[in-house]
Design an enzyme around this catalytic site. Structure first.
Site, PDB file in Angstrom:
ATOM      1  N   TYR A 149       0.856  -1.191   0.000  1.00 47.24           N
ATOM      2  CA  TYR A 149       0.000   0.000   0.000  1.00 47.24           C
ATOM      3  C   TYR A 149       0.886   1.232   0.000  1.00 47.24           C
ATOM      4  CZ  TYR A 149      -3.573   3.314   1.683  1.00 47.24           C
ATOM      5  OH  TYR A 149      -4.436   4.376   1.829  1.00 47.24           O
ATOM      6  N   ASP A 244       9.329   2.593  -0.092  1.00 51.05           N
ATOM      7  CA  ASP A 244       8.292   3.293   0.668  1.00 51.05           C
ATOM      8  C   ASP A 244       8.539   2.961   2.139  1.00 51.05           C
ATOM      9  OD1 ASP A 244       6.080   4.091   2.070  1.00 51.05           O
ATOM     10  OD2 ASP A 244       4.620   3.319   0.625  1.00 51.05           O
ATOM     11  N   LYS A 272       4.699   9.117   9.055  1.00 49.14           N
ATOM     12  CA  LYS A 272       4.501   8.545  10.392  1.00 49.14           C
ATOM     13  C   LYS A 272       5.543   9.032  11.405  1.00 49.14           C
ATOM     14  CE  LYS A 272       1.979   4.546   8.545  1.00 49.14           C
ATOM     15  NZ  LYS A 272       0.589   4.739   8.838  1.00 49.14           N
TER      16      LYS A 272
HETATM   17  N1  HOZ Z   1      -1.290   3.442   6.547  1.00 43.14           N
HETATM   18  C1  HOZ Z   1      -1.922   2.961   7.738  1.00 43.14           C
HETATM   19  C2  HOZ Z   1      -1.716   1.502   7.928  1.00 43.14           C
HETATM   20  N2  HOZ Z   1      -2.050   0.692   6.856  1.00 43.14           N
HETATM   21  C3  HOZ Z   1      -3.328   3.261   7.828  1.00 43.14           C
HETATM   22  C4  HOZ Z   1      -3.608   4.677   7.886  1.00 43.14           C
HETATM   23  C5  HOZ Z   1      -4.986   4.875   7.374  1.00 43.14           C
HETATM   24  O1  HOZ Z   1      -5.250   4.446   6.241  1.00 43.14           O
HETATM   25  O2  HOZ Z   1      -5.766   5.436   8.123  1.00 43.14           O
END
Ligand code: HOZ
Length: 432
Positions: A149, A244, A272
């Site tokens: 993702y 990433d 993050k």
């Molecule tokens: N990227 C985060 C963990 N997969 C999730 C953040 C979100 O989509 O709220």
């Protein structure tokens, strides 16, 4: 099933009211507990390794606001720095010395980064880096991996992980075919598939983007030689390699996965942890590539709140705390105690499971393993995970509400927290 005394009446009321106000009652789909059943708890406050809901229940937290809270929630030093910064204003929309400080720290820590651009989220970092990959190479195609993702920009919503995997969604409506027609996918840990894509599309692929350790289909580490193989394949095909590190950056090592594995990509995205709990993202890499970004070069990308003093302040203080001696040894030790303990508990209670950790990032699948890619992860017992998740919540343990998400620990998690978690897991797994 484990019986519970947990009272979540206020959470239920608030979440029910939220349904009429926001789609699905949430501001991001991963929070909605859709795949684990039940309703999400509504948070009231967070501190250290703990979260409290609006009904006053306390939980040991392994989500850490999806990664940023590596020093523990509301770390006093981060809060003090923020309080001081607040008095000078919240946003400048003009150059600010704090940007230099955070940029210097990121450049010093992350092997691939010689220059950096700050943005406001991981999504923004990834969509910008793809534009840069295309601008630099003059090629339109990109290879991503199934179950990885890279935020919710259209060109990455192909076989995506995280909430897309959790909700079992097909590629999203609203993304025209023309937007994803240049996105090629391969199974994670499969170098042969990547080789074939390069062979099938000569001189058309701008690069390969991946999570160097997957966190968005659950925790999946790279097989030995995979990252090195991608480095070689991209170089020999005149393409760029992009890590990433939104999740892994400053989490699995101070210099991220690239420092941990000793493989240096051309470009890196971050988010993050480098925002210390405030909205932030960044992309950076080789100077000759980054100098294509406007106003140094012609590739346009901009942002009103980018590099704002509050996010920079929280990021600077967070990195300062992380750089202290012994930090990553502590994170690794506590997380290993958790995952070793979980393996033992699963075995003792007769459940087939597998898992692992690197530093402060971990995962646990109801699956015999090995889990090397998204197809493997999907073979997990998702129904059992849902019951396990609910049971753990009722025992005061807050886990990510999806089998397809990694877990996170922090500097504030104690041995006692881990023991309490393992006792809870034993109680819950014995009842499933
Ligand atoms: N990227 C985060 C963990 N997969 C999730 C953040 C979100 O989509 O709220």
């Amino acid at each position: 099933m484990v019986t519970t005394l947990l009272n979540t009446t206020k959470s239920e009321e608030i979440f029910s009211a939220a349904q009429a106000l926001m789609p699905g009652g949430v501001s991001s789909p991963v929070r909605a507990f859709k795949s684990v059943g039940g309703q999400p708890i509504v948070f009231d406050r967070v501190k250290g390794a703990y979260v409290w809901d609006v009904d006053g229940n306390k939980y040991i937290d392994y989500v850490g606001t999806w990664g940023p809270a590596i020093c523990g929630h509301a770390h006093p030093e981060v809060l003090d720095a923020l309080h001081a910064a607040l008095d000078k204003g919240t946003s400048f929309g003009a150059p600010c010395y704090l940007e230099n400080v955070l940029a210097e720290r990121v450049i010093e820590a992350v092997p691939s980064v010689e220059m950096v651009r700050f943005v406001n989220s991981g999504t923004e970092a990834c969509m910008s880096v793809l534009r840069l990959m295309r601008a630099y190479t003059g090629r339109d195609m990109v290879i991503k991996f199934e179950g990885c993702y890279h935020g919710h920009a259209g060109m990455f919503l192909v076989q995506a992980g995280s909430g897309v995997a959790t909700l079992g969604l097909p590629d999203s409506p609203g993304v025209p075919k023309s937007v994803t027609s240049n996105t090629l996918t391969a199974p994670y840990n499969d170098l042969e598939a990547v080789k074939k894509l390069f062979a099938d599309h000569p001189d058309q692929i701008s690069g390969v983007i991946l999570e160097p350790v997957v966190g968005n289909s659950g925790f999946i580490p790279p097989q030995p030689g995979f990252l090195e193989g991608l480095r070689e394949l991209t170089q020999s095909n005149g393409a760029l390699l992009v890590f990433d590190e939104v999740m892994t950056g400053f989490r699995i090592a101070y210099g991220g996965a690239q420092a941990h594995f000793g493989v240096t990509p051309d470009l890196t995205t971050m988010g993050k942890v480098i925002g210390g709990g405030l909205p932030v993202g960044a992309y950076g890499g080789r100077k000759d590539i980054m100098e294509m970004v406007a106003p140094a070069g012609p590739m346009y990308q901009a942002g009103t709140l980018s590099g704002n003093p509050l996010a920079m302040t929280a990021g600077i203080k967070t990195l300062e705390i992380l750089k202290r001696p012994g930090t990553y040894e502590k994170l690794d030790g506590i997380t290993k105690k958790l995952t070793d303990g979980m393996a033992k508990v699963a075995e003792e209670t007769g459940h087939t499971a597998c898992g692992g950790q690197i530093s402060a990032m971990f995962g646990f699948f109801f699956n015999p393993g090995p889990v090397n890619n998204y197809t493997d992860a999907k073979q997990s017992d998702l129904e059992k995970f849902g019951r396990y998740h609910r049971g753990m919540l009722e025992q005061g343990i807050y886990l990510a509400p999806s089998q397809f998400e990694a877990g996170f620990t922090s500097l504030e998690h104690t041995e006692a927290d881990i023991e309490q978690t393992l006792t809870a897991a034993k109680t819950v797994l014995s009842s499933l």
